[in-house]
Design a protein around this motif. Structure first.
Motif, PDB file in Angstrom:
ATOM      1  N   ASN A   1      28.943  37.709  44.719  1.00 17.03           N
ATOM      2  CA  ASN A   1      30.130  38.295  46.644  1.00 17.03           C
ATOM      3  C   ASN A   1      30.559  39.529  45.277  1.00 17.03           C
ATOM      4  O   ASN A   1      29.931  39.506  44.643  1.00 17.03           O
ATOM      5  CB  ASN A   1      31.701  37.213  45.786  1.00 17.03           C
ATOM      6  N   ARG A   2      31.268  40.197  46.334  1.00 12.61           N
ATOM      7  CA  ARG A   2      31.190  41.749  45.936  1.00 12.61           C
ATOM      8  C   ARG A   2      33.049  42.204  46.401  1.00 12.61           C
ATOM      9  O   ARG A   2      33.291  41.471  46.608  1.00 12.61           O
ATOM     10  CB  ARG A   2      30.395  41.877  47.585  1.00 12.61           C
ATOM     11  N   ASN A   3      33.307  43.068  45.840  1.00 17.63           N
ATOM     12  CA  ASN A   3      34.705  43.806  45.765  1.00 17.63           C
ATOM     13  C   ASN A   3      34.718  44.809  47.422  1.00 17.63           C
ATOM     14  O   ASN A   3      33.974  46.119  47.588  1.00 17.63           O
ATOM     15  CB  ASN A   3      35.494  44.997  44.821  1.00 17.63           C
ATOM     16  N   PRO A   4      35.231  44.155  48.195  1.00 14.23           N
ATOM     17  CA  PRO A   4      35.673  44.806  49.522  1.00 14.23           C
ATOM     18  C   PRO A   4      36.236  46.442  49.580  1.00 14.23           C
ATOM     19  O   PRO A   4      36.175  46.772  50.038  1.00 14.23           O
ATOM     20  CB  PRO A   4      36.417  43.343  50.242  1.00 14.23           C
ATOM     21  N   PHE A   5      36.771  46.526  48.526  1.00 16.84           N
ATOM     22  CA  PHE A   5      37.652  47.408  48.057  1.00 16.84           C
ATOM     23  C   PHE A   5      37.210  49.052  47.388  1.00 16.84           C
ATOM     24  O   PHE A   5      37.346  49.770  47.960  1.00 16.84           O
ATOM     25  CB  PHE A   5      38.785  47.491  47.685  1.00 16.84           C
ATOM     26  N   ILE A   6      35.915  48.226  46.989  1.00 17.50           N
ATOM     27  CA  ILE A   6      34.619  49.512  46.380  1.00 17.50           C
ATOM     28  C   ILE A   6      33.579  49.876  47.459  1.00 17.50           C
ATOM     29  O   ILE A   6      33.374  50.554  47.822  1.00 17.50           O
ATOM     30  CB  ILE A   6      34.225  48.518  45.291  1.00 17.50           C
ATOM     31  N   ASP A   7      33.452  48.835  48.875  1.00 11.86           N
ATOM     32  CA  ASP A   7      32.324  48.770  49.785  1.00 11.86           C
ATOM     33  C   ASP A   7      33.115  49.708  51.362  1.00 11.86           C
ATOM     34  O   ASP A   7      32.598  50.198  51.528  1.00 11.86           O
ATOM     35  CB  ASP A   7      32.027  47.885  50.008  1.00 11.86           C
ATOM     36  N   HIS A   8      34.387  49.401  51.243  1.00 12.28           N
ATOM     37  CA  HIS A   8      35.273  50.272  52.681  1.00 12.28           C
ATOM     38  C   HIS A   8      36.450  49.890  52.066  1.00 12.28           C
ATOM     39  O   HIS A   8      37.665  49.010  52.442  1.00 12.28           O
ATOM     40  CB  HIS A   8      34.892  48.713  53.751  1.00 12.28           C
ATOM     41  N   PRO A   9      36.858  51.218  51.311  1.00  9.08           N
ATOM     42  CA  PRO A   9      37.955  51.353  50.788  1.00  9.08           C
ATOM     43  C   PRO A   9      39.218  51.387  51.674  1.00  9.08           C
ATOM     44  O   PRO A   9      39.975  51.604  51.196  1.00  9.08           O
ATOM     45  CB  PRO A   9      37.220  52.590  49.854  1.00  9.08           C
ATOM     46  N   GLU A  10      38.940  51.980  52.928  1.00 14.09           N
ATOM     47  CA  GLU A  10      40.246  52.359  53.960  1.00 14.09           C
ATOM     48  C   GLU A  10      40.551  50.081  54.021  1.00 14.09           C
ATOM     49  O   GLU A  10      41.434  50.404  54.764  1.00 14.09           O
ATOM     50  CB  GLU A  10      39.082  52.853  55.325  1.00 14.09           C
ATOM     51  N   TRP A  11      39.804  50.184  53.733  1.00 16.73           N
ATOM     52  CA  TRP A  11      40.271  48.564  54.339  1.00 16.73           C
ATOM     53  C   TRP A  11      41.853  48.223  52.764  1.00 16.73           C
ATOM     54  O   TRP A  11      41.858  47.281  53.706  1.00 16.73           O
ATOM     55  CB  TRP A  11      39.484  46.493  54.119  1.00 16.73           C
ATOM     56  N   ALA A  12      41.847  48.518  52.287  1.00 16.27           N
ATOM     57  CA  ALA A  12      42.938  48.370  51.270  1.00 16.27           C
ATOM     58  C   ALA A  12      43.982  48.651  52.126  1.00 16.27           C
ATOM     59  O   ALA A  12      45.448  47.791  52.531  1.00 16.27           O
ATOM     60  CB  ALA A  12      42.688  49.247  50.365  1.00 16.27           C
ATOM     61  N   ALA A  13      44.129  49.548  52.786  1.00 17.88           N
ATOM     62  CA  ALA A  13      45.086  49.966  53.639  1.00 17.88           C
ATOM     63  C   ALA A  13      45.433  49.006  54.789  1.00 17.88           C
ATOM     64  O   ALA A  13      46.249  48.722  55.764  1.00 17.88           O
ATOM     65  CB  ALA A  13      45.673  51.181  54.525  1.00 17.88           C
ATOM     66  N   ALA A  14      44.783  48.609  55.200  1.00 19.54           N
ATOM     67  CA  ALA A  14      44.465  47.837  56.446  1.00 19.54           C
ATOM     68  C   ALA A  14      44.877  46.440  56.211  1.00 19.54           C
ATOM     69  O   ALA A  14      45.778  45.749  57.013  1.00 19.54           O
ATOM     70  CB  ALA A  14      43.076  47.287  57.225  1.00 19.54           C
ATOM     71  N   VAL A  15      44.332  45.631  55.093  1.00 15.75           N
ATOM     72  CA  VAL A  15      45.024  44.343  54.819  1.00 15.75           C
ATOM     73  C   VAL A  15      46.723  43.834  54.025  1.00 15.75           C
ATOM     74  O   VAL A  15      46.950  44.408  54.074  1.00 15.75           O
ATOM     75  CB  VAL A  15      43.650  43.739  53.022  1.00 15.75           C
ATOM     76  N   ASP A  16      47.181  43.010  54.832  1.00 19.64           N
ATOM     77  CA  ASP A  16      48.094  41.954  54.695  1.00 19.64           C
ATOM     78  C   ASP A  16      48.003  41.728  53.467  1.00 19.64           C
ATOM     79  O   ASP A  16      47.905  40.558  53.378  1.00 19.64           O
ATOM     80  CB  ASP A  16      48.979  41.644  56.351  1.00 19.64           C
ATOM     81  N   PHE A  17      48.903  41.855  52.177  1.00 13.84           N
ATOM     82  CA  PHE A  17      49.172  41.286  51.378  1.00 13.84           C
ATOM     83  C   PHE A  17      49.903  40.415  50.670  1.00 13.84           C
ATOM     84  O   PHE A  17      50.053  39.610  50.329  1.00 13.84           O
ATOM     85  CB  PHE A  17      48.803  42.191  50.301  1.00 13.84           C
ATOM     86  N   SER A  18      50.759  40.185  51.761  1.00 16.44           N
ATOM     87  CA  SER A  18      51.985  39.486  52.037  1.00 16.44           C
ATOM     88  C   SER A  18      52.050  37.745  51.224  1.00 16.44           C
ATOM     89  O   SER A  18      53.019  37.312  50.833  1.00 16.44           O
ATOM     90  CB  SER A  18      53.114  39.534  53.025  1.00 16.44           C
ATOM     91  N   GLU A  19      50.655  37.636  51.895  1.00 16.72           N
ATOM     92  CA  GLU A  19      50.811  35.915  51.242  1.00 16.72           C
ATOM     93  C   GLU A  19      49.719  35.733  49.612  1.00 16.72           C
ATOM     94  O   GLU A  19      49.006  35.022  50.018  1.00 16.72           O
ATOM     95  CB  GLU A  19      50.228  35.520  52.516  1.00 16.72           C
ATOM     96  N   VAL A  20      49.739  36.773  49.260  1.00 16.98           N
ATOM     97  CA  VAL A  20      48.987  36.478  48.134  1.00 16.98           C
ATOM     98  C   VAL A  20      50.147  35.847  47.193  1.00 16.98           C
ATOM     99  O   VAL A  20      49.001  35.541  45.714  1.00 16.98           O
ATOM    100  CB  VAL A  20      47.991  37.683  48.001  1.00 16.98           C
ATOM    101  N   TRP A  21      50.497  36.415  47.315  1.00 18.27           N
ATOM    102  CA  TRP A  21      51.949  36.250  45.641  1.00 18.27           C
ATOM    103  C   TRP A  21      52.098  34.837  45.759  1.00 18.27           C
ATOM    104  O   TRP A  21      52.434  33.645  46.663  1.00 18.27           O
ATOM    105  CB  TRP A  21      53.144  37.247  46.053  1.00 18.27           C
ATOM    106  N   ALA A  22      52.167  34.392  44.601  1.00 19.59           N
ATOM    107  CA  ALA A  22      52.178  32.717  44.545  1.00 19.59           C
ATOM    108  C   ALA A  22      54.365  32.657  44.621  1.00 19.59           C
ATOM    109  O   ALA A  22      54.745  33.764  43.868  1.00 19.59           O
ATOM    110  CB  ALA A  22      51.906  32.271  43.052  1.00 19.59           C
TER     111      ALA A  22
END
Length: 666
Positions: A645-666
């Motif tokens: 697997n790969r790190n998407p934020f290295i391959d597509h830095p622009e995706w960091a602002a597009a991803v909704d991280f609200s559901e990743v937290w415990a």
């Protein structure tokens, strides 16, 4: 007399085994054909389950990093070593050649292979059973100082075993003349266990024969139920007495084409195996008990002989027309034996068999002297060090970062991702992709998996992730190997010192040893946050070289972006307070590694003591301020080759602002 019998009520002879083997082979046609295509197209390393392949590599003292390096090397053998790798004679060893043979790159082997085969053949003999009108033959082999293993259809009952003998040395000598066989009676009254479905029988053998010869002279083959002894596509070896003939060897003629829960299928263009024979890998470890051919049949399902006529059991195995071999996996045999309820002598003899795998061996079948704990630990450390330095040397021959090849790999990897999806859908898609493609999950071994190649900078040096200080990779490799050796010694001393150790006490001791003897490696998401579980612990995307001082300075404190004020505790590693740490260097790299972790392992971190969601803006800010470097591109490509697997934020830095991280937290 102690007898244990666990038999099926259906069928009672070799014909039953043939029919069942044929049915299993037929049922697995689609899977087997796909396996063969994968072997032809991609090679042995990709045909089997990645976890099984990882375990196989570990038994060869190799890892995915080394395997991927070997794949990219030219295949012309070197005149100095016979290896296909760019190594001098001092760097060449059996581990390297074993890996090359596994991968099908090199058919050469060291002469020790022949010596090992000779030793492995000693405990194998011809079984002779008196039956009305003559003698029936099969093959058997010693699996402990007192116990012999063969097929159930060779020795079905204790009464049959009482009429049988095992003949060692029924073979030709170096001068071509027959040796004098050493004949030993069987003693089923001491131990007899059989299982008709798995087609094995284990029976005791007399310790001395009428000629006053000792059974111990012929040694035994230790059995190991652990995975990793053989994988799909690998070639195996069979030592046998076909049709009761003198001992013979089928050397690397059988290729494993299917692995079932309890059986292996292996094919060859030569003769089928002999009932009761051990099936070996190239390290002369027993991987299976050969028990049946997969027969050819006519249109009505009837068995065929080699001349095209209908086959009958009286013709013998050698007259059967066949298309594959089937063996019983040794792990299945051992599992069944372990479940038998035994007492007295039978229980003691069974226990000897299960002690066999842990007994140090000077060579196959020859018990060594008393275990030297220190030497075992040091030998393991030396092998790890040699493998890590080999990885480092091979990296010197590789292109540091192949941008066109990586761009093509990146485009193919994300081909199914809709970059225009809403933030939550994009997150779910990426999380599923990262988990699905995380095919190979190496355990935590920074000296072998991080320092030699993955974490190198363009100048082929390591940089401590927080301080930016430069170190040679070999320096970190040797330091971590020394730390691991000290840990193992400490653990051995603890176990010898403590008469009774429970899981809690052992875990506490391991934690204490790790704290006192840390590696020069940093988990940007601290291990304590996910309770040191795999695959998180060994996931290379968040492992970085880091000198011990900075590792301790950061501890398990979460990242945060500091305002500059005097009260902050500052060192070369960065800024720290009780509730936050800001690295001096590589803030963008650690931010992208942390964001990867949140995507790959949602709900694993985020309580009040860990990386809470209010720290996300700092990570995104570091990501924006410090763009992706060639070092990170190299890391990402190298890790993708190992893990998948790969790190998407290295391959597509622009995706960091597009991803909704609200559901990743415990």
């Amino acid at each position: 007399m102690t007898t244990v019998e666990n038999v099926s009520q259906t069928g009672a002879d070799y014909l039953y085994q043939l029919e069942r083997a044929g049915a299993r082979f037929q049922e697995r046609t689609a899977q087997r054909e796909e396996t063969c295509r994968t072997i032809d197209r991609r090679g042995v390393l990709y045909a089997d389950d990645p976890d099984r392949v990882t375990k196989r590599l570990a038994r060869l003292n190799a890892d995915w990093s080394l395997a991927r390096s070997v794949e990219r090397m030219e295949t012309v053998p070197r005149t100095t070593t016979g290896s296909t790798l760019p190594l001098g004679p001092n760097a060449f060893g059996a581990d390297v050649l074993g890996l090359e043979r596994l991968m099908g790159r090199n058919d050469l082997t060291g002469v020790a292979f022949l010596e090992g085969g000779h030793l492995a053949s000693r405990p194998i003999g011809r079984i002779a059973l008196k039956v009305p009108g003559g003698v029936r033959h099969g093959t058997g082999f010693m699996v402990s100082p007192s116990l012999l293993m063969t097929n159930n259809h060779v020795l079905r009952t204790a009464d049959e075993a009482a009429r049988a003998v095992i003949e060692f040395n029924f073979q030709a000598g170096l001068d071509g003349r027959p040796l004098n066989p050493a004949v030993f009676p069987l003693e089923p009254q001491k131990f007899f266990a059989t299982d008709r479905d798995l087609d094995f029988t284990v029976v005791a053998v007399a310790g001395r024969n009428q000629a006053n010869e000792e059974l111990a002279e012929f040694h035994w083959l230790p059995l190991d139920g652990a995975e990793g002894k053989a994988v799909l596509g690998e070639f195996v070896n069979i030592i046998q007495h076909p049709n009761g003939e003198p001992k013979q060897l089928a050397l690397r003629e059988n290729q494993i084409v299917d692995v079932l829960d309890r059986f292996l299928h292996y094919v060859t263009d030569t003769a089928p195996g002999s009932s009761g024979s051990p099936v070996f890998n190239d390290q002369w470890e027993v991987v299976a008990l050969h028990h049946s051919a997969v027969p050819k049949t006519d249109g009505e399902g009837r068995l065929l002989a080699v001349d095209g006529s209908l086959w009958q059991p009286g013709m013998g195995e050698h007259r059967l027309a066949w298309k594959a071999n089937e063996g019983v996996r040794i792990s299945s045999v051992l599992r069944t034996l372990s479940r038998l309820t035994l007492t007295g002598t039978a229980a003691r003899l069974r226990d000897e068999l299960f002690r066999a795998p842990g007994t140090p061996q000077t060579a196959p079948g020859i018990p060594a002297g008393p275990t030297d704990t220190v030497s075992v630990v040091e030998d393991a450390a030396r092998r790890d060090l040699d493998a890590a330095l080999l990885n480092l040397r091979l990296g010197e021959e590789l292109v540091y970062y192949d941008a066109p090849a990586d761009a093509a790999a990146r485009d193919a990897y994300y081909a199914g991702v809709d970059a225009g999806a809403d933030g939550e859908e994009l997150r779910r898609t990426l999380t599923e992709l990262l988990e699905e493609t995380h095919e190979r999950r190496p355990s935590y071994k920074p000296s072998r998996m991080v320092y030699p190649w993955v974490d190198l900078h363009p100048d082929r040096q390591l940089r401590s992730v927080y301080s930016g200080k430069t170190f040679g990779a070999e320096e970190f490799i040797r330091a971590d190997t020394a730390a691991e050796t000290a840990r193992l010694r400490g653990l051995q001393e603890f176990l010898l010192r403590e008469s009774s150790v429970g899981p809690a006490e052992l875990a506490a001791e391991l934690d204490a040893l790790e704290a006192s003897l840390p590696f020069n490696c940093e988990h940007v998401v601290p291990q304590s946050w996910f309770h040191e579980r795999e695959p998180m612990r060994g996931d290379l995307h968040h492992l970085f070289a880091c000198e011990v001082a900075c590792n301790s300075f950061r501890s398990n404190i979460p990242y945060m972006d500091f305002p500059q004020f005097d009260e902050v505790h500052r060192e070369d590693c960065g800024l720290r307070e009780d509730n936050g740490f800001e690295p001096e260097h590589h803030r963008g790299a650690v931010a992208r590694a942390t964001l990867y972790f949140l995507l790959r392992y949602p709900k694993q971190v985020g309580d009040t003591k860990e990386l809470t969601r209010d720290r996300l803006p700092s990570l995104l800010a570091w990501h924006e301020r410090e763009p992706v470097t060639e070092y990170e591109l190299h890391r990402n490509a190298a890790i993708a080759e190992i893990q998948g697997n790969r790190n998407p934020f290295i391959d597509h830095p622009e995706w960091a602002a597009a991803v909704d991280f609200s559901e990743v937290w415990a």
